[in-house]
Design a protein around this motif. Structure first.
Motif, mmCIF file in Angstrom:
data_model
loop_
_atom_site.group_PDB
_atom_site.id
_atom_site.type_symbol
_atom_site.label_atom_id
_atom_site.label_comp_id
_atom_site.label_asym_id
_atom_site.label_seq_id
_atom_site.Cartn_x
_atom_site.Cartn_y
_atom_site.Cartn_z
ATOM 1 N N UNK A 22 50.972 8.106 62.410
ATOM 2 C CA UNK A 22 50.489 9.483 62.603
ATOM 3 C C UNK A 22 51.648 10.451 62.731
ATOM 4 N N UNK A 23 52.692 10.017 63.426
ATOM 5 C CA UNK A 23 53.785 10.952 63.720
ATOM 6 C C UNK A 23 54.562 11.331 62.460
ATOM 7 N N UNK A 24 54.418 10.517 61.393
ATOM 8 C CA UNK A 24 55.221 10.750 60.192
ATOM 9 C C UNK A 24 54.800 12.019 59.423
ATOM 10 N N UNK A 25 53.491 12.275 59.356
ATOM 11 C CA UNK A 25 53.026 13.450 58.601
ATOM 12 C C UNK A 25 52.459 14.491 59.546
ATOM 13 N N UNK A 26 51.375 15.183 59.072
ATOM 14 C CA UNK A 26 50.787 16.221 59.929
ATOM 15 C C UNK A 26 49.602 15.691 60.737
ATOM 16 N N UNK A 27 49.351 14.370 60.627
ATOM 17 C CA UNK A 27 48.319 13.758 61.458
ATOM 18 C C UNK A 27 46.908 13.966 60.941
ATOM 19 N N UNK A 28 46.763 14.470 59.719
ATOM 20 C CA UNK A 28 45.433 14.709 59.165
ATOM 21 C C UNK A 28 45.239 13.848 57.911
ATOM 22 N N UNK A 29 44.307 12.872 57.952
ATOM 23 C CA UNK A 29 44.129 11.982 56.800
ATOM 24 C C UNK A 29 43.636 12.702 55.546
ATOM 25 N N UNK A 30 43.180 13.956 55.670
ATOM 26 C CA UNK A 30 42.724 14.681 54.485
ATOM 27 C C UNK A 30 43.899 15.290 53.720
ATOM 28 N N UNK A 31 45.048 15.361 54.377
ATOM 29 C CA UNK A 31 46.231 15.877 53.673
ATOM 30 C C UNK A 31 47.349 14.839 53.594
ATOM 31 N N UNK A 32 47.285 13.819 54.453
ATOM 32 C CA UNK A 32 48.310 12.766 54.462
ATOM 33 C C UNK A 32 47.678 11.500 53.875
ATOM 34 N N UNK A 33 47.934 11.265 52.577
ATOM 35 C CA UNK A 33 47.240 10.183 51.866
ATOM 36 C C UNK A 33 47.644 8.802 52.412
ATOM 37 N N UNK A 34 48.896 8.675 52.869
ATOM 38 C CA UNK A 34 49.326 7.378 53.424
ATOM 39 C C UNK A 34 48.517 7.066 54.686
ATOM 40 N N UNK A 35 48.224 8.097 55.456
ATOM 41 C CA UNK A 35 47.433 7.911 56.680
ATOM 42 C C UNK A 35 45.983 7.555 56.322
ATOM 43 N N UNK A 36 45.448 8.179 55.267
ATOM 44 C CA UNK A 36 44.079 7.863 54.814
ATOM 45 C C UNK A 36 43.989 6.384 54.424
ATOM 46 N N UNK A 37 45.015 5.873 53.745
ATOM 47 C CA UNK A 37 45.011 4.456 53.369
ATOM 48 C C UNK A 37 45.028 3.564 54.612
ATOM 49 N N UNK A 38 45.793 3.962 55.633
ATOM 50 C CA UNK A 38 45.819 3.158 56.868
ATOM 51 C C UNK A 38 44.423 3.098 57.499
ATOM 52 N N UNK A 39 43.684 4.190 57.402
ATOM 53 C CA UNK A 39 42.319 4.191 57.954
ATOM 54 C C UNK A 39 41.400 3.312 57.106
ATOM 55 N N UNK A 40 41.594 3.359 55.799
ATOM 56 C CA UNK A 40 40.813 2.496 54.909
ATOM 57 C C UNK A 40 41.013 1.018 55.293
ATOM 58 N N UNK A 41 42.273 0.615 55.550
ATOM 59 C CA UNK A 41 42.546 -0.789 55.877
ATOM 60 C C UNK A 41 41.771 -1.225 57.126
ATOM 61 N N UNK A 42 41.521 -0.279 58.017
ATOM 62 C CA UNK A 42 40.867 -0.622 59.284
ATOM 63 C C UNK A 42 39.363 -0.378 59.274
ATOM 64 N N UNK A 43 38.919 0.605 58.503
ATOM 65 C CA UNK A 43 37.492 0.951 58.529
ATOM 66 C C UNK A 43 36.716 0.359 57.354
ATOM 67 N N UNK A 44 37.408 0.117 56.237
ATOM 68 C CA UNK A 44 36.725 -0.388 55.035
ATOM 69 C C UNK A 44 37.538 -1.494 54.360
ATOM 70 N N UNK A 45 37.899 -2.543 55.108
ATOM 71 C CA UNK A 45 38.743 -3.577 54.493
ATOM 72 C C UNK A 45 38.093 -4.252 53.286
ATOM 73 N N UNK A 46 36.757 -4.381 53.296
ATOM 74 C CA UNK A 46 36.069 -5.022 52.157
ATOM 75 C C UNK A 46 36.213 -4.166 50.900
ATOM 76 N N UNK A 47 36.166 -2.866 51.094
ATOM 77 C CA UNK A 47 36.321 -1.963 49.950
ATOM 78 C C UNK A 47 37.735 -2.103 49.377
#
Ligand SMILES: C[S@@+](CC[C@H](N)C(=O)[O-])C[C@H]1O[C@@H](n2cnc3c(N)ncnc32)[C@H](O)[C@@H]1O
Length: 248
Positions: A22-47
């Motif tokens: 989180x500290x690396x970007x602006x903390x918003x997964x809608x603008x920080x794509x690397x952070x969005x991927x981290x959420x995908x790994x935890x919320x939608x691993x099957x996807x």
């Protein structure tokens, strides 16, 4: 992906994960794509797993990797795209993966593949790999390490080299920052041939493209096929690697 998660989802991250991601970007997964991927790994691993099943590594990469060593460490193992290819190549394989839901999925997958081999799936990070100095003959990461501090960076690369024995190899499969690795003494290999993302069906191609490669949706629908050229999705195919032999 850009609209899939919101800041409300950040609560899924552990403190150690939040500190790195989180500290690396602006903390918003809608603008920080690397952070969005981290959420995908935890919320939608099957996807995530459905996507990588379609994005298979070039056979040349798998043939290039050593096929009989004592110990292998893989960092950022995810749901095991590469791990399943490694388990028969060493007496002991340690798969390090920070995201608990990815570890659970990988554990389930490995228990179906083969229980006889010494495979351990464990938490850890590029900059904190839970094995001793000089532990492995092969230390590898696939589509995971980047120069960003939270996703490896200088400390992560140094840590991978720390756990690799003298004469062993550190290998970055499907590297996305080749120049950075070259500046750290890594050599490069790439394997030729046409490559396609091999979705299970045309319907899956359309569904997953919509989520992961939205700018290519119209063209994928026009093609109407389950096999989609990587170039059409705007990504380089998983046909290459960077490696360093650790000095004896
Ligand atoms: C694109 S996925 C690749 C997963 C798998 N290696 C594959 O090829 O499908 C990136 C992986 O790196 C992991 N990762 C991200 N940051 C990491 C870090 N700092 N240390 C270790 N792993 C990390 C993620 O949890 C995720 O499993």
């Amino acid at each position: 992906m850009r609209t899939r998660y919101t800041t409300a989802d950040l609560s899924v991250l552990t403190r150690d994960e939040a500190r790195r991601f989180v500290s690396e970007g602006d903390g918003d997964p809608q603008t920080d794509i690397a952070l969005a991927w981290e959420l995908l790994y935890r919320l939608d691993p099957e996807l995530y797993d459905r996507l990588v099943r379609a994005e298979r590594l070039h056979p040349g990469v798998l043939e290039w990797l050593p096929d009989e060593v004592e110990r292998i460490v893989e960092v950022g193992a995810g749901t095991g795209r590469l791990t399943v290819e490694l388990i028969h190549r060493a007496g002991e394989v340690v798969a390090v993966e920070p995201a608990a839901p990815m570890r659970e999925l990988l554990d389930r997958k490995l228990s179906r593949v083969d229980r006889r081999h010494g495979v351990r799936v464990t938490p850890g990070f590029f900059d904190d790999v839970p094995v001793a100095d000089d532990f492995a003959d092969l230390v590898v990461a696939c589509s995971a390490l980047t120069p960003a501090q939270g996703h490896g960076g200088e400390a992560g690369l140094a840590e991978m080299e720390r756990v690799c024995r003298p004469g062993g190899r550190v290998v970055i499969v499907w590297p996305n920052h080749v120049d950075w690795l070259a500046a750290h003494g890594y050599r490069y290999a790439s394997f030729p041939g046409e490559m396609f993302v091999e979705f299970a069906s045309y319907e899956e191609a359309a569904e997953l493209t919509e989520i992961f490669y939205p700018s290519a949706v119209a063209e994928v629908r026009r093609l109407g096929q389950r096999r989609v050229p990587y170039e059409l999705l705007g990504i380089n195919p998983p046909r290459d690697l960077a490696f360093k032999v650790i000095a004896e």
